[in-house]
Design an enzyme around this catalytic site. Structure first.
Site, PDB file in Angstrom:
ATOM      1  N   GLU A 197       0.835  -1.209   0.000  1.00 30.02           N
ATOM      2  CA  GLU A 197       0.000   0.000   0.000  1.00 30.02           C
ATOM      3  C   GLU A 197       0.871   1.261   0.000  1.00 30.02           C
ATOM      4  O   GLU A 197       0.543   2.255  -0.639  1.00 30.02           O
ATOM      5  CB  GLU A 197      -0.935  -0.026   1.220  1.00 30.02           C
ATOM      6  CG  GLU A 197      -2.151   0.846   1.034  1.00 30.02           C
ATOM      7  CD  GLU A 197      -3.293   0.512   2.001  1.00 30.02           C
ATOM      8  OE1 GLU A 197      -3.209  -0.477   2.740  1.00 30.02           O
ATOM      9  OE2 GLU A 197      -4.271   1.262   1.989  1.00 30.02           O
ATOM     10  N   GLU A 223       2.203   1.688  -3.391  1.00 31.40           N
ATOM     11  CA  GLU A 223       1.112   2.132  -4.270  1.00 31.40           C
ATOM     12  C   GLU A 223       0.904   3.640  -4.113  1.00 31.40           C
ATOM     13  O   GLU A 223       0.732   4.361  -5.108  1.00 31.40           O
ATOM     14  CB  GLU A 223      -0.179   1.371  -3.939  1.00 31.40           C
ATOM     15  CG  GLU A 223      -1.327   1.724  -4.887  1.00 31.40           C
ATOM     16  CD  GLU A 223      -2.660   1.076  -4.497  1.00 31.40           C
ATOM     17  OE1 GLU A 223      -2.677   0.190  -3.623  1.00 31.40           O
ATOM     18  OE2 GLU A 223      -3.687   1.478  -5.082  1.00 31.40           O
ATOM     19  N   CYS A 261      -8.317  -1.872   4.229  1.00 22.73           N
ATOM     20  CA  CYS A 261      -8.254  -3.002   5.173  1.00 22.73           C
ATOM     21  C   CYS A 261      -9.587  -3.357   5.814  1.00 22.73           C
ATOM     22  O   CYS A 261      -9.744  -4.435   6.350  1.00 22.73           O
ATOM     23  CB  CYS A 261      -7.285  -2.682   6.300  1.00 22.73           C
ATOM     24  SG  CYS A 261      -5.632  -2.468   5.697  1.00 22.73           S
ATOM     25  N   SER A 291      -7.284   1.849  -2.505  1.00 22.81           N
ATOM     26  CA  SER A 291      -6.070   1.079  -2.791  1.00 22.81           C
ATOM     27  C   SER A 291      -6.479  -0.288  -3.332  1.00 22.81           C
ATOM     28  O   SER A 291      -7.451  -0.893  -2.864  1.00 22.81           O
ATOM     29  CB  SER A 291      -5.285   0.906  -1.500  1.00 22.81           C
ATOM     30  OG  SER A 291      -4.387  -0.172  -1.633  1.00 22.81           O
ATOM     31  N   LYS A 320     -15.400  -9.453   8.062  1.00 20.91           N
ATOM     32  CA  LYS A 320     -14.332 -10.300   7.505  1.00 20.91           C
ATOM     33  C   LYS A 320     -14.899 -11.614   6.977  1.00 20.91           C
ATOM     34  O   LYS A 320     -14.333 -12.222   6.083  1.00 20.91           O
ATOM     35  CB  LYS A 320     -13.259 -10.577   8.561  1.00 20.91           C
ATOM     36  CG  LYS A 320     -12.420  -9.370   8.883  1.00 20.91           C
ATOM     37  CD  LYS A 320     -11.315  -9.164   7.862  1.00 20.91           C
ATOM     38  CE  LYS A 320     -10.676  -7.807   8.032  1.00 20.91           C
ATOM     39  NZ  LYS A 320      -9.856  -7.411   6.882  1.00 20.91           N
ATOM     40  N   GLU A 351     -16.028 -10.670   3.651  1.00 25.04           N
ATOM     41  CA  GLU A 351     -14.875 -10.432   2.774  1.00 25.04           C
ATOM     42  C   GLU A 351     -14.295 -11.752   2.268  1.00 25.04           C
ATOM     43  O   GLU A 351     -14.023 -11.914   1.072  1.00 25.04           O
ATOM     44  CB  GLU A 351     -13.807  -9.654   3.543  1.00 25.04           C
ATOM     45  CG  GLU A 351     -12.549  -9.396   2.748  1.00 25.04           C
ATOM     46  CD  GLU A 351     -11.460  -8.722   3.589  1.00 25.04           C
ATOM     47  OE1 GLU A 351     -11.012  -7.644   3.202  1.00 25.04           O
ATOM     48  OE2 GLU A 351     -11.057  -9.276   4.633  1.00 25.04           O
ATOM     49  N   GLU A 407     -14.136 -13.234  -5.640  1.00 23.93           N
ATOM     50  CA  GLU A 407     -12.817 -12.964  -6.237  1.00 23.93           C
ATOM     51  C   GLU A 407     -11.656 -13.314  -5.300  1.00 23.93           C
ATOM     52  O   GLU A 407     -10.496 -13.239  -5.707  1.00 23.93           O
ATOM     53  CB  GLU A 407     -12.725 -11.499  -6.688  1.00 23.93           C
ATOM     54  CG  GLU A 407     -12.760 -10.454  -5.586  1.00 23.93           C
ATOM     55  CD  GLU A 407     -14.174 -10.012  -5.197  1.00 23.93           C
ATOM     56  OE1 GLU A 407     -15.135 -10.750  -5.473  1.00 23.93           O
ATOM     57  OE2 GLU A 407     -14.299  -8.930  -4.586  1.00 23.93           O
ATOM     58  N   CYS A 455     -10.413  -1.477  14.609  1.00 25.35           N
ATOM     59  CA  CYS A 455     -10.737  -2.905  14.787  1.00 25.35           C
ATOM     60  C   CYS A 455     -10.948  -3.281  16.252  1.00 25.35           C
ATOM     61  O   CYS A 455     -11.667  -4.246  16.529  1.00 25.35           O
ATOM     62  CB  CYS A 455      -9.631  -3.770  14.212  1.00 25.35           C
ATOM     63  SG  CYS A 455      -9.260  -3.369  12.517  1.00 25.35           S
TER      64      CYS A 455
END
Ligand code: SF4
Ligand code: SF4
Ligand code: SF4
Ligand code: FES
Length: 589
Positions: free
Chosen positions: A286, A289, A306, A326, A365, A368, A373, A519
């Site tokens: 990141e 990037e 994240c 990102s 999560k 996710e 994908e 978190c």
């Protein structure tokens, strides 16, 4: 503001005008029980006082009816009694009415032992249910991979609606119908998965009963561990390092890293890895990037990626701004494919047999990991028998249940160490668990990569703490890099509206965490998660950062090793294949 003086249980108390009876009683040292009332759902002053449960009723001299104290303002000269026989009888009857149509199966209920309804019945000595009514018969909604809804256990307190609408501004839930048929449901009566719900779990954190809970996937993990053909690896998110201990009587914010590793080894996992390791990897990708975008006039500001609740929020409400996100996967989704490629190769294990479990503070999560994908290892090996990169996600609460099921004496475990290859994490990775942490970690690395100089001071205090929007700037070789940090989706929405309106163009990097506090306040964390708990957990996170020997991601020897042996360079071919992703515009259903 003028003051008001009143009498509560014989004591005179003076409070500012507008104060509720409940707060005035608190000042007088009198505790009035509450159930539906909630204050400070998150970081901002969010007050939920719909007066639905009437457990907080009190007697006011001169008034015929009892009044709910949580939403009744004091008046000059009021005389209040908080526990007369009439008050006590009314509170009990109100609770009995709630229980009369409730599915009362406490021993097998997911909230058994941590249920506020159960606790208040014990506190108020409810020993019978006189009104015998029909039981609710709503279908259970298990459409979401993250959240389970059982409206038969709902007491219509509407806390979840406030958390979703006011704190998160997602507004996925509604109160529908009247009387016995009233129900709190996803908007339009759709299954939760078909709404704009981002799976953040903040509703589950505030639900006083088991009407909204995380999806329980513990049995899938028990089965995998028992399967001799499976090599079961587990990763633990940064925030879990300071929260799991709460459930075992340790002070909030205690660093239980070594005990957690020991517990996971005793549960039977074949290898115990640290998501802190892949948080360091995320910083490498990141950070590079960001540098690449700045140097090449890429889309700025760059958003961190994240927090999966935040990602879905952008996909649902701001799909036009997706190019700002990102392309880096989250640390969880970086460790999964690396376990099934690099680790599999190094250990000579058939990647089909590797089963990856994550311990996460977050209900999103689960969503996710289930995104179609997220199967980079399958593509890498061109092998359809490898399906998901992360096979099962357990929240902190689920791990706590597994530790209890196994009869492990957590508080007295010795400290043990993570396994090598993906077991070493730096202080930079540790602070991912708190709001501002990803940003601070990225700056620690980006500064040194760009300037070639050692950072004079590692701590970026400006981006820490519970303020909902924070900012900082850093000079890197003559370029002033400006960053913003927000937590809770309500705060994120404020920033997104500005960006959509063409503002904030001179900012380079924005960190958003869907949950208040980051978190450590995730929807899968131990309950209760109050503002106080969030602050103590954050303190624990920064204390751990300070005591770790390496505090910058690019100095992690295991990260240096994976680049040398496998990935070659950040943003390289393999990185793109395994560690980067794309997003999907979703929009209103
Ligand atoms: S929600 Fe609470 S009161 Fe209801 S069954 Fe579960 S534990 Fe018992
Ligand atoms: S999980 Fe989050 S977005 Fe979904 S209903 Fe609950 S609070 Fe709202
Ligand atoms: S689902 Fe939970 S938080 Fe929402 S109204 Fe029902 S009991 Fe209250
Ligand atoms: S706590 Fe006051 S009405 Fe529920």
């Amino acid at each position: 503001m003028a003051n008001v003086t009143l009498t509560i249980d014989g004591q005179k108390v003076t409070v500012p005008e507008g104060t509720t009876i409940l707060k005035a009683a608190e000042k007088a040292g009198v505790k009035i029980p509450t159930l539906c009332f909630l204050e400070h759902v998150g970081l901002r002053h969010i007050k939920h006082d719909v007066g639905a449960c009437r457990v907080c009723v009190v007697e006011v001299e001169g008034k015929k009816d009892l009044v709910s104290s949580c939403n009744t303002p004091v008046e000059e000269g009021m005389v209040i009694r908080t526990h007369t026989p009439k008050v006590i009888a009314a509170r009990k009857l109100n609770l009995e009415m709630m229980l009369s149509d409730h599915h009362l199966d406490c021993p097998t209920c997911p909230k058994n032992g941590i249920c506020e309804l159960q606790a208040i019945c014990a506190e108020l000595n409810v020993r019978q249910i006189r009104p015998q009514g029909e039981k609710k018969d709503f279908p259970i909604d298990d459409s979401s991979p993250s959240i389970m809804r059982n409206p038969n256990k709902c007491i219509l307190c509407q806390r979840c609606i406030t958390a979703c609408k006011v704190l998160q501004t997602v507004d996925a839930l509604e109160l529908y119908g009247n009387g016995f048929d009233a129900v709190v449901r996803p908007k339009g009566g759709l299954p939760l998965i078909e709404t704009q719900c981002v799976a953040c779990g903040q509703c589950a954190l505030v639900c006083p009963t088991a009407a909204i809970v995380e999806k329980d996937d513990t049995w899938k993990v028990w089965e995998a561990i028992a399967d001799p053909n499976k090599h079961v690896v587990v990763q633990t998110a940064p925030a879990t390092h300071v929260t799991i201990g709460e459930a075992f009587g340790l002070p909030v914010g205690t660093d239980i890293t070594g005990k957690m590793v020991a517990a996971l080894k005793r549960l039977g996992f074949d290898a115990v890895f640290d998501t802190n390791w892949s948080a360091d990897l995320t910083i490498m990708e990141e950070g590079y990037e960001l540098i690449h975008r700045i140097k090449n006039n890429g889309v700025l500001p760059q958003f961190t990626s994240c927090s999966p609740g935040w990602i879905k929020f952008v996909e649902e409400f701001y799909p036009d701004l997706i190019p700002h996100i990102s392309s880096c996967k989250s640390p969880q989704q970086m460790l999964g494919p690396i376990a099934k490629t690099y680790y599999a190769e190094k250990k000579g294990i058939n990647p089909e047999n590797i089963f990856v479990v994550s311990i996460m503070p977050c209900t999103a999560k689960k969503y996710e990991a289930a995104r179609p994908e997220m199967n980079a290892a399958s593509k890498y090996w061109n092998n359809p028998n490898i399906t998901r990169d992360v096979d099962v996600v357990l929240t902190s609460r689920e791990l706590i249940r597994m530790i209890r099921e196994a009869g492990i004496d957590f508080a007295n475990l010795p400290d043990e160490k993570y396994d090598p290859i993906m077991g070493e994490g730096t202080g930079a990775a540790q602070i991912f668990g708190a709001t501002g942490g990803v940003m601070e970690a990225a700056l620690r690395t980006a500064y040194e990569v760009v300037t070639g100089k050692t950072l004079p001071r590692l701590d970026f205090e400006d981006v820490r703490g519970m303020k909902d929007i924070k900012e900082a700037s850093v000079n890197m070789n003559g370029v002033t890099v400006k960053v913003l940090v927000a937590h809770s989706l309500g705060a994120a929405r404020q920033l997104m509206d500005k960006i959509r309106a063409g503002e904030l163009k001179d900012y380079h990097f924005i960190e958003i965490m869907a949950c208040p506090g980051g978190c450590i306040g995730g929807g899968g964390q131990p309950i209760p998660t109050t503002v106080e708990e969030r602050e103590l957990r954050i303190k624990g996170i920064y204390e751990r950062d300070k005591k770790l020997p390496i505090r910058k991601s690019h100095e992690n020897p295991e990260i240096q090793a994976i680049y040398k042996e496998f990935l070659k360079e950040p943003l390289g071919h393999k990185s793109h294949q395994l560690l980067h992703t794309h997003y999907t515009p979703r929009g209103k259903k």
